[in-house]
Design a protein around this motif. Structure first.
Motif, PDB file in Angstrom:
ATOM      1  N   PRO A 143       0.810  -1.217   0.000  1.00 50.43           N
ATOM      2  CA  PRO A 143       0.000   0.000   0.000  1.00 50.43           C
ATOM      3  C   PRO A 143       0.848   1.273   0.000  1.00 50.43           C
ATOM      4  CG  PRO A 143      -0.888  -1.568   1.551  1.00 50.43           C
ATOM      5  CD  PRO A 143       0.400  -2.159   1.054  1.00 50.43           C
ATOM      6  N   GLY A 203       1.753   1.870  -3.451  1.00 53.04           N
ATOM      7  CA  GLY A 203       0.533   2.226  -4.158  1.00 53.04           C
ATOM      8  C   GLY A 203       0.202   3.697  -3.985  1.00 53.04           C
ATOM      9  N   ILE A 204       0.312   4.183  -2.738  1.00 56.35           N
ATOM     10  CA  ILE A 204      -0.006   5.581  -2.449  1.00 56.35           C
ATOM     11  C   ILE A 204       1.073   6.502  -3.017  1.00 56.35           C
ATOM     12  CG2 ILE A 204      -0.400   7.241  -0.594  1.00 56.35           C
ATOM     13  CD1 ILE A 204      -2.605   5.258  -0.796  1.00 56.35           C
ATOM     14  N   GLN A 259       0.850  12.310   3.745  1.00 58.60           N
ATOM     15  CA  GLN A 259      -0.303  11.611   3.156  1.00 58.60           C
ATOM     16  C   GLN A 259      -0.037  10.115   3.074  1.00 58.60           C
ATOM     17  OE1 GLN A 259      -0.363  13.877  -0.480  1.00 58.60           O
ATOM     18  NE2 GLN A 259      -2.189  15.026   0.123  1.00 58.60           N
ATOM     19  N   TRP A 301      -0.403   8.664   6.517  1.00 57.56           N
ATOM     20  CA  TRP A 301      -1.799   8.683   6.965  1.00 57.56           C
ATOM     21  C   TRP A 301      -2.643   7.643   6.232  1.00 57.56           C
ATOM     22  CZ3 TRP A 301      -3.944  10.386  11.148  1.00 57.56           C
ATOM     23  CH2 TRP A 301      -5.339  10.505  11.219  1.00 57.56           C
ATOM     24  N   TYR A 302      -2.443   7.509   4.928  1.00 51.32           N
ATOM     25  CA  TYR A 302      -3.306   6.617   4.152  1.00 51.32           C
ATOM     26  C   TYR A 302      -2.780   5.186   4.021  1.00 51.32           C
ATOM     27  CZ  TYR A 302      -6.736  10.094   2.941  1.00 51.32           C
ATOM     28  OH  TYR A 302      -7.751  10.991   3.016  1.00 51.32           O
ATOM     29  N   ALA A 303      -1.453   5.016   4.017  1.00 50.88           N
ATOM     30  CA  ALA A 303      -0.937   3.666   3.785  1.00 50.88           C
ATOM     31  C   ALA A 303      -0.496   2.972   5.062  1.00 50.88           C
ATOM     32  CB  ALA A 303       0.231   3.713   2.795  1.00 50.88           C
ATOM     33  N   PRO A 348      -3.766   3.035   8.639  1.00 51.18           N
ATOM     34  CA  PRO A 348      -4.819   2.009   8.682  1.00 51.18           C
ATOM     35  C   PRO A 348      -4.285   0.620   9.040  1.00 51.18           C
ATOM     36  CG  PRO A 348      -4.968   3.289   6.661  1.00 51.18           C
ATOM     37  CD  PRO A 348      -3.695   3.697   7.322  1.00 51.18           C
ATOM     38  N   PHE A 360      -0.208  -2.610  -9.731  1.00 52.46           N
ATOM     39  CA  PHE A 360       0.782  -3.580  -9.277  1.00 52.46           C
ATOM     40  C   PHE A 360       0.223  -5.003  -9.285  1.00 52.46           C
ATOM     41  CE2 PHE A 360       1.413   0.498  -7.338  1.00 52.46           C
ATOM     42  CZ  PHE A 360       2.778   0.691  -7.287  1.00 52.46           C
ATOM     43  N   ASN A 419      -1.996  -3.454  -4.251  1.00 48.52           N
ATOM     44  CA  ASN A 419      -1.539  -2.374  -3.368  1.00 48.52           C
ATOM     45  C   ASN A 419      -2.616  -1.364  -3.007  1.00 48.52           C
ATOM     46  OD1 ASN A 419       0.836  -3.675  -3.438  1.00 48.52           O
ATOM     47  ND2 ASN A 419       1.978  -2.100  -4.519  1.00 48.52           N
ATOM     48  N   LEU A 420      -3.812  -1.868  -2.752  1.00 46.70           N
ATOM     49  CA  LEU A 420      -4.853  -1.007  -2.199  1.00 46.70           C
ATOM     50  C   LEU A 420      -4.655  -0.945  -0.690  1.00 46.70           C
ATOM     51  CD1 LEU A 420      -7.980  -2.399  -4.086  1.00 46.70           C
ATOM     52  CD2 LEU A 420      -6.524  -0.487  -4.729  1.00 46.70           C
ATOM     53  N   VAL A 421      -5.345  -0.001  -0.039  1.00 47.85           N
ATOM     54  CA  VAL A 421      -5.313   0.039   1.418  1.00 47.85           C
ATOM     55  C   VAL A 421      -6.485  -0.812   1.901  1.00 47.85           C
ATOM     56  CG1 VAL A 421      -5.399   1.511   3.440  1.00 47.85           C
ATOM     57  CG2 VAL A 421      -4.291   2.312   1.367  1.00 47.85           C
ATOM     58  N   ARG A 463      -8.123  -1.663   4.621  1.00 47.63           N
ATOM     59  CA  ARG A 463      -9.177  -1.310   5.577  1.00 47.63           C
ATOM     60  C   ARG A 463     -10.090  -0.191   5.110  1.00 47.63           C
ATOM     61  NH1 ARG A 463      -9.140  -3.548  10.391  1.00 47.63           N
ATOM     62  NH2 ARG A 463      -7.341  -4.804  10.939  1.00 47.63           N
ATOM     63  N   HIS A 464      -9.694   0.525   4.063  1.00 50.01           N
ATOM     64  CA  HIS A 464     -10.527   1.620   3.588  1.00 50.01           C
ATOM     65  C   HIS A 464     -11.550   1.134   2.566  1.00 50.01           C
ATOM     66  CE1 HIS A 464      -8.907   4.842   5.820  1.00 50.01           C
ATOM     67  NE2 HIS A 464      -7.725   4.870   5.247  1.00 50.01           N
ATOM     68  N   ARG A 497      -8.196   3.998  -9.438  1.00 49.53           N
ATOM     69  CA  ARG A 497      -7.363   4.902  -8.638  1.00 49.53           C
ATOM     70  C   ARG A 497      -6.318   5.587  -9.526  1.00 49.53           C
ATOM     71  NH1 ARG A 497      -3.821   2.479  -3.771  1.00 49.53           N
ATOM     72  NH2 ARG A 497      -2.623   1.601  -5.476  1.00 49.53           N
TER      73      ARG A 497
END
Lengths: 342, 263
Positions: A247, A250-251, A260, A263-265, A268, B96, B100-102, B104-105, B169
């Protein structure tokens, strides 16, 4: 020099000096225990350490595996298992003999004595104490409860103030976040400071703060907070270091900046373990807060030390009962909470 | 040549442990192409893609990109400041192998993350994305066919669905180029084709240039407009996907390799 060589030499040198010290027992007490000979002992110890280190490298050249080599030498052949039983190896005997000598020295140093343990006068004293505690004086119960509430709040405020500080610091103390030279310097600096703070016990912090802000719950709370910040930051940052990198990339590939990305990767992924550690820290802080009271940190501990000083065992019994109940309840509650947060 | 979007010259990458990922790779990518890079694991495909958006720093060579049609091409390997690198990444989307998503969101929040580069730090921390951004996110989810999953948690979706969220995304960034690093390697054959079809749709309908790493040749033949083959960090083949015959196959994947038939 490679670090494992230094570690091996130090360990083998230490073992050698321990083995040497077995021979001191033949020397008269006067030679060893006077202050004049303190320097001599230090020099003797250092000489033995160096001699042991040299001996270690000689043995290593002679292809004999010392304890230091066994533990610290990198394994060049990971697939090969140890062929010999440990009692047929040099390092096995080195370990056993060192441990035995350390144990014997320890028995003398702690003045271990069955005579004292079973002495009839002492036993009677203990009996009096236990009887007193077994018949608690419930008159002091209201005061004990109001004091333990103070203790619980000390722990609560200490944890609450420490958590946001530790939250921010934990990212600065995580290797995978602090990439780049300047960031790495900050990381190292912070780690050193935190290790320093953590190596000072909460009890010592309480003594420092009771001089600074005066005896009472505020000093105890500050002591717990210092210790909690250092411990929580360490625990949090270890969680941050173990997050999944996917992640994060990814971010980052979206063009996000550092904050950011965190906070986002990262957040969580770490938030539940963070909460779990925080609850556990509160639990630990309640237990620690009772002890901290003994040195003037306020709460139930201060009350305990007062009655103990006057040998009022029935009152002490009440206080210990209240502490035991609260600690047990906190322990159970935090276990249930942490289980639910998994 | 106005329609060259990306020009790579003599790109080299040596990892700190001495492994040479790329040994001097040069090629050009035209605007609107669906370029596929093939090769064995460890041939340098991933390294190549990651050098383009600076997730990995190249040791040597040039990567010249013209971010928009009118602008001069700039060498992105020279970018030093984080701001410049972020601006580059904003114009290049990436998906990817592991999505590579987050996890929990929600799906829509994951898609909105494509707008992080144009959202201020404070607003993004508070989760204040504009209504326009939200509508756009839903539109892209519609495009990849999973608008109905918008408010589910990302880790409750199947692999193929997660990859489509990742595409949405990337599209939120309004990219000129979309990099796809083994996008279907952890998906089953049927789902692979679904995902590849969406990439094709993105390529055709939105005109986004796609550079995609793949190792399954049957998929390559169906989707690529041009193929580059890497072996040990060097280009061994460049041309039409239909030109890869048995001989070339053996050269790229090694003597004795057999082409398996899928779907």
């Amino acid at each position: 020099m490679k670090p494992y060589i230094i570690r091996r030499s130090l360990l083998d040198g230490f073992c050698f000096s321990v083995i040497c010290s077995a021979f001191y027992f033949y020397l008269p007490e006067a030679v060893l225990n006077t202050e004049m000979n303190f320097k001599l002992q230090i020099i003797l110890f250092l000489c033995e350490l160096i001699l042991g280190a040299l001996l270690s490298s000689v043995l290593y050249r002679g292809r004999i595996t010392t304890l230091g080599a066994k533990i610290f030498q990198p394994d060049f052949n990971p697939g090969v298992a140890e062929a010999k039983n440990f009692y047929r190896t040099f390092w096995g005997w080195q370990f056993l003999v060192t441990l035995l000598i350390l144990f014997i020295i320890g028995i003398f140093k702690t003045r271990f004595s069955f005579f004292e343990l079973l002495n009839i006068d002492g036993l009677q004293g203990a009996q009096r104490l236990f009887l007193g505690m077994a018949s608690p004086n419930w008159q002091v119960l209201p005061q004990a409860i109001s004091n333990i509430i103070e203790t619980i709040f000390m722990a609560f405020i200490a944890t609450t103030l420490a958590t946001p500080v530790a939250f921010v610091l934990s990212f600065l103390a995580a290797k995978n976040v602090m990439k780049g030279r300047m960031a790495f310097i900050i990381y190292l600096f912070l780690r050193t400071i935190l290790n320093l703070v953590r190596s000072i016990e909460a009890l010592v912090w309480a003594i420092i703060f009771s001089v600074w802000v005066g005896i009472g719950p505020f000093a105890g709370m500050l002591a717990l907070m210092m210790h909690s910040i250092a411990s929580l930051t360490k625990q949090y940052s270890e969680i941050v270091e173990s997050v999944n990198e996917g992640p994060i990339e990814g971010i980052q590939s979206c063009g996000a900046n550092k904050i950011q990305t965190i906070w986002y990767a990262i957040v969580p992924q770490v938030i539940l373990p963070f909460i779990s550690f925080t609850v556990y820290r509160w639990d630990i802080n309640v237990r620690m807060a009772t002890i901290i009271g003994l040195v003037g940190g306020g709460g139930i501990g201060t009350m305990l030390i007062k009655y103990q000083g006057q040998a009022m065992w029935a009152e002490v019994g009440t206080i210990i009962f209240v502490i035991a109940v609260v600690v047990w309840l906190m322990d159970q509650a935090s276990a249930v909470l942490r289980e639910a947060l998994k | 040549m106005p329609n060259v979007i990306l020009e790579i010259k003599n790109l080299k990458k040596t990892y700190p442990n001495g492994v040479r990922g790329l040994r001097g790779v040069s090629f050009q990518v035209l605007r609107g192409e669906f370029l596929v890079i093939i090769g064995l694991s460890g041939s340098g495909k991933s390294t190549l893609l990651r050098c383009i958006n600076r997730l990995t720093d190249a040791t040597n060579g040039q990567i010249k990109i013209s971010i928009d049609q009118t602008a001069e091409k700039v060498d992105v390997t020279k970018f030093k400041s984080p701001t410049a690198i972020r601006a580059l990444r904003k114009s290049i989307g990436m998906i990817f192998q592991q999505f590579n998503l987050v996890p929990r969101h929600t799906v829509i929040k994951n898609v909105l993350m494509g707008k992080l580069a144009t959202t201020t730090t404070l607003k993004s921390i508070l989760g204040l994305f504009s209504v326009a951004d939200r509508t756009e996110a839903l539109n892209y989810l519609e495009l990849v066919g999973i608008a109905d999953k918008a408010y589910l948690r990302a880790d409750h979706l199947s692999g193929g669905q997660q990859q489509r969220v990742a595409i949405a995304r990337a599209l939120m960034q309004k990219p000129q180029i979309l990099l796809a690093d083994e996008p279907v390697a952890s998906l089953d054959p049927a789902t692979s084709h679904t995902v590849m079809n969406y990439l094709k749709k993105v390529n055709h309908e939105l005109g986004i240039t796609i550079i995609c790493n793949l190792h399954d040749l049957s998929i390559v033949r169906q989707y690529a407009t041009r193929v580059i083959a890497l072996k040990d960090g060097e280009i061994v083949f460049e041309g039409s996907p239909l030109a890869i015959n048995e001989d070339w196959f053996q050269k790229i994947y090694g003597i004795g390799a057999l082409e398996k038939e899928i779907g």
